[in-house]
Each structure stands twice: as structure tokens, then as C-alpha cells.
Design a protein around this motif. Structure first.
Motif, PDB file in Angstrom:
ATOM      1  N   GLY A 114       0.774  -1.228   0.000  1.00  0.00           N
ATOM      2  CA  GLY A 114       0.000   0.000   0.000  1.00  0.00           C
ATOM      3  C   GLY A 114       0.804   1.276   0.000  1.00  0.00           C
ATOM      4  O   GLY A 114       0.359   2.293  -0.540  1.00  0.00           O
ATOM      5  N   TYR A 121       0.767   5.939  -2.357  1.00  0.00           N
ATOM      6  CA  TYR A 121       0.698   7.321  -1.870  1.00  0.00           C
ATOM      7  C   TYR A 121       1.650   8.211  -2.674  1.00  0.00           C
ATOM      8  O   TYR A 121       2.853   7.930  -2.755  1.00  0.00           O
ATOM      9  N   ASP A 154      -3.836  -4.660   7.602  1.00  0.00           N
ATOM     10  CA  ASP A 154      -3.142  -3.398   7.838  1.00  0.00           C
ATOM     11  C   ASP A 154      -2.659  -2.761   6.536  1.00  0.00           C
ATOM     12  O   ASP A 154      -2.901  -3.273   5.450  1.00  0.00           O
ATOM     13  N   PRO A 158      -3.403   0.136   4.732  1.00  0.00           N
ATOM     14  CA  PRO A 158      -4.392   0.476   3.699  1.00  0.00           C
ATOM     15  C   PRO A 158      -3.786   1.320   2.585  1.00  0.00           C
ATOM     16  O   PRO A 158      -2.839   2.077   2.792  1.00  0.00           O
ATOM     17  N   SER A 210      -3.791   4.234  -0.458  1.00  0.00           N
ATOM     18  CA  SER A 210      -4.271   5.610  -0.558  1.00  0.00           C
ATOM     19  C   SER A 210      -5.733   5.612  -0.986  1.00  0.00           C
ATOM     20  O   SER A 210      -6.126   4.908  -1.916  1.00  0.00           O
ATOM     21  N   TYR A 249      -8.095   4.596   1.040  1.00  0.00           N
ATOM     22  CA  TYR A 249      -8.794   3.641   1.907  1.00  0.00           C
ATOM     23  C   TYR A 249      -8.357   3.770   3.364  1.00  0.00           C
ATOM     24  O   TYR A 249      -8.554   2.843   4.162  1.00  0.00           O
ATOM     25  N   GLN A 250      -7.781   4.904   3.719  1.00  0.00           N
ATOM     26  CA  GLN A 250      -7.308   5.094   5.084  1.00  0.00           C
ATOM     27  C   GLN A 250      -8.451   4.886   6.081  1.00  0.00           C
ATOM     28  O   GLN A 250      -9.580   5.315   5.856  1.00  0.00           O
ATOM     29  N   GLY A 251      -8.138   4.201   7.174  1.00  0.00           N
ATOM     30  CA  GLY A 251      -9.139   3.948   8.201  1.00  0.00           C
ATOM     31  C   GLY A 251     -10.027   2.753   7.934  1.00  0.00           C
ATOM     32  O   GLY A 251     -10.893   2.421   8.751  1.00  0.00           O
ATOM     33  N   ARG A 252      -9.801   2.081   6.792  1.00  0.00           N
ATOM     34  CA  ARG A 252     -10.603   0.907   6.454  1.00  0.00           C
ATOM     35  C   ARG A 252      -9.748  -0.352   6.472  1.00  0.00           C
ATOM     36  O   ARG A 252      -8.537  -0.293   6.267  1.00  0.00           O
ATOM     37  N   ASN A 298      -7.854  -3.401   5.290  1.00  0.00           N
ATOM     38  CA  ASN A 298      -7.260  -3.782   4.010  1.00  0.00           C
ATOM     39  C   ASN A 298      -7.619  -5.232   3.694  1.00  0.00           C
ATOM     40  O   ASN A 298      -7.863  -6.038   4.600  1.00  0.00           O
TER      41      ASN A 298
END
Length: 255
Positions: A174, A178, A204, A206, A208, A210-213, A215
Motif C-alpha cells: 500500500g 501514496y 493493515d 491500507p 491511498s 482507503y485510510q481507516g478501512r 485492508n
């Protein structure tokens, strides 16, 4: 077809929909999964996933959970490796420099696992955070016959070359998605075709957007697309080459 070369599908975050997660990954072309171990108490769950025809497993003691490990776990790992022929690598093991207060203990467990990998002629799956140079030095000293994978690599091309010269492959996940990861992206552009595998580190790391979701392995297809764009290649080329590299590294099927 794609291989997710590092996904923790044994974790409890997948307990309520694990089969759906596999199906969603298959729907976007992910055909192989490699699941590493993290703590002794989870090895049985990892091995259970290894009963699937599409899933290969590793056993190890992760540095993030170092306070859960006991010295007896090394002897237990030795016994598991002697008895479980389906284990394709030792890991996830390694050094996490963010936790300076446990570094001495981390090195104890890392060294012990490296020696087991050498004893059983297995590759290692290495967690290496803020410790690239020291880990590369240790790997050079031990000269493991099957080398292994530097999971979630995010360093420079110079650091990458140190590992590649020792026969190791780099895990790309991931972080490469970014735009701010400029150094890593320059490294990815410069790597040889057979230098890397693709991975998600699910649940873990995630991507770019999908932050906070949570993986999932299906996201490895998006990692593939980004790597292809950076390298000026097609996604099909990256999928085929990275899966072939994973197959060679772990001694598994690429389809």
C-alpha cells in the motif's frame, strides 16, 4: 493472475467474513495467498488456512508482538518446522526500530529465527522498519541459503540493492500508492523486473484512498496497477512477473 505475497488472513478482523474476502480477491484475479505467522498462539489458525489449495503459510514470531513471545517459543517453532512440511518460510520475523525499548529482545528472537531458517533451508519473511542497514548486515553475515522477502519495503534504491545483492526480494504494498512516497516510488521505477512481489499486509497498511478501512487481498490488484504505471509496464506484465517471483521465492504455484 495475482499473488498476495503477505496477508494476515488468520487475524480476527476476518472472522466474520473470511470466505467472502477470499471470493472478492478471486473476483479481481488474485489466485494465490501467502499467510505469515505472528505469534505462537496463532500458528494453528495459520496452518488451518494452509489447508486451502490456494494458500501457503509461514510460521514465525513478529517483533511487534515481542512482549507476547517466550523463549520456549523458539523450541516450539523448531518442532513445528520439523513436522509441518507445508510451511514455506520462517516469518514474519525481524526488527522494528520504532520500539527502541525492546530492540535487544527483538534481536534475540530474530537471530534465533534466522538460524532456524538456515537449518531448515527455508526463506525468511522479514519485517524491517527503521533498520534496513543493520538488518542487511546481519543477513549478509548469516548467508541464508534461500534468502527471503523484505516485507513492506519502503527504502531507497541503495538500500534495496543491498538486499537484492544478497538474493532477497522486496515486498511492495500500500505504501507505493501514496503520491507523497516519492523516494519509494523512485525505487520502484528503478528495480529489476524480478526484484519484487506484491502484497497487502491485510488487514493493515491500507492503500491511498482507503485510510481507516480494513485492508483486503483484493486491493493487491490496485497495488499492481500503481506499480505498472510507475514502471511504464502493463498490469498484466507486473502481475505475471511478481507472481512468478513469489512462486520461485516460496516454492509455490503462481496460478
Amino acid at each position: 493472475m495475482l499473488t498476495d505475497a503477505h496477508c494476515h488472513l488468520d487475524f480476527s478482523q476476518f472472522d466474520h467474513d473470511r470466505q467472502r474476502v477470499f471470493a472478492a480477491a478471486k473476483a479481481v484475479g488474485v489466485s494465490r495467498f501467502v499467510v505469515p505467522g505472528t505469534t505462537r498462539e496463532r500458528w494453528q489458525q495459520v496452518l488451518a488456512l494452509g489447508e486451502r489449495a490456494d494458500t501457503s503459510v509461514c510460521l514465525g514470531l513478529h517483533p511487534y508482538f515481542v512482549e507476547q513471545h517466550q523463549t520456549a517459543d523458539i523450541a516450539a517453532l523448531d518442532q513445528f518446522l520439523a513436522e509441518q512440511a507445508e510451511v514455506v518460510a520462517v516469518g514474519e520475523c525481524g526488527i522494528d526500530g520504532r520500539f527502541s525499548d525492546t530492540l535487544e529482545t527483538q534481536w534475540y528472537y530474530f537471530d534465533a529465527q534466522l538460524k532456524l531458517a538456515k537449518q531448515y533451508a527455508l526463506p525468511v519473511v522479514v519485517h524491517c522498519v527503521q533498520a534496513n542497514d543493520k538488518v542487511a548486515k546481519r543477513l549478509r553475515q548469516l548467508a541464508l541459503p534461500k534468502a527471503g522477502l523484505i516485507h513492506a519495503f519502503s527504502g531507497s534504491i541503495e538500500q534495496a540493492t543491498k538486499f537484492l545483492d544478497l538474493g532477497y526480494k522486496l515486498g511492495l504494498g500500500g505504501a507505493v500508492t501514496y503520491e507523497r512516497a516519492k523516494r519509494l516510488r523512485r525505487t520502484v521505477e528503478a528495480l529489476p523486473d524480478d526484484a519484487f512481489v506484491l502484497e497487502t499486509d491485510s488487514p493493515d497498511m491500507p492503500l491511498s484512498g482507503y485510510q481507516g478501512r480494513r485492508n483486503e487481498p483484493r486491493r493487491v490488484a490496485e497495488v499492481c496497477d500503481v506499480v505498472a504505471t510507475l514502471r511504464g509496464q502493463t498490469a498484466e506484465q507486473i502481475a505475471a512477473q511478481s507472481s512468478a517471483t513469489a512462486a520461485t521465492l516460496f516454492g509455490i504455484s503462481s496460478t
